[in-house]
Motif scaffolding. Sequence first.
Motif, mmCIF file in Angstrom:
data_model
loop_
_atom_site.group_PDB
_atom_site.id
_atom_site.type_symbol
_atom_site.label_atom_id
_atom_site.label_comp_id
_atom_site.label_asym_id
_atom_site.label_seq_id
_atom_site.Cartn_x
_atom_site.Cartn_y
_atom_site.Cartn_z
ATOM 1 N N GLU A 58 37.397 40.932 46.295
ATOM 2 C CA GLU A 58 36.781 40.126 45.485
ATOM 3 C C GLU A 58 37.302 40.190 44.190
ATOM 4 O O GLU A 58 37.772 41.115 43.497
ATOM 5 N N GLU A 60 37.086 39.053 39.995
ATOM 6 C CA GLU A 60 36.167 38.596 38.753
ATOM 7 C C GLU A 60 37.043 38.231 37.773
ATOM 8 O O GLU A 60 38.027 39.307 37.374
ATOM 9 N N ASP A 68 33.277 32.142 33.397
ATOM 10 C CA ASP A 68 33.341 33.345 34.564
ATOM 11 C C ASP A 68 33.876 32.450 35.712
ATOM 12 O O ASP A 68 33.305 31.457 36.092
ATOM 13 N N GLU A 70 34.521 33.628 39.809
ATOM 14 C CA GLU A 70 34.584 34.665 41.087
ATOM 15 C C GLU A 70 35.149 34.105 42.177
ATOM 16 O O GLU A 70 35.073 32.865 42.519
#
Length: 86
Positions: A58, A60, A68, A70
């Motif tokens: 994951e 970010e 942002d 992800e």
Amino acid sequence: MRVLTVLLGLAACSTLALASGAAFAQSIGIERVRQMAFDRGIVRLEEIEYKRRRNIWEVEGEDARGNDIEMHVDATTGRVLKMERD
């Protein structure tokens, strides 16, 4: 003789458990995931975390505009499973 049979059985079970666990082990390292993130527009990384149960990375971070991002990457194949911009 019974003790030897039990010990051999336990050893065989342990070997199978290790082999099956190895099939889910990551093969894509953090540096490769980091580079993939930069290649896909992330300019500032906030977090890269390996999720062992799901066998994914994951990621970010933010793009050049401050949005942002992800990203989820399959830790075995390196395939991007999710790429979301806010």
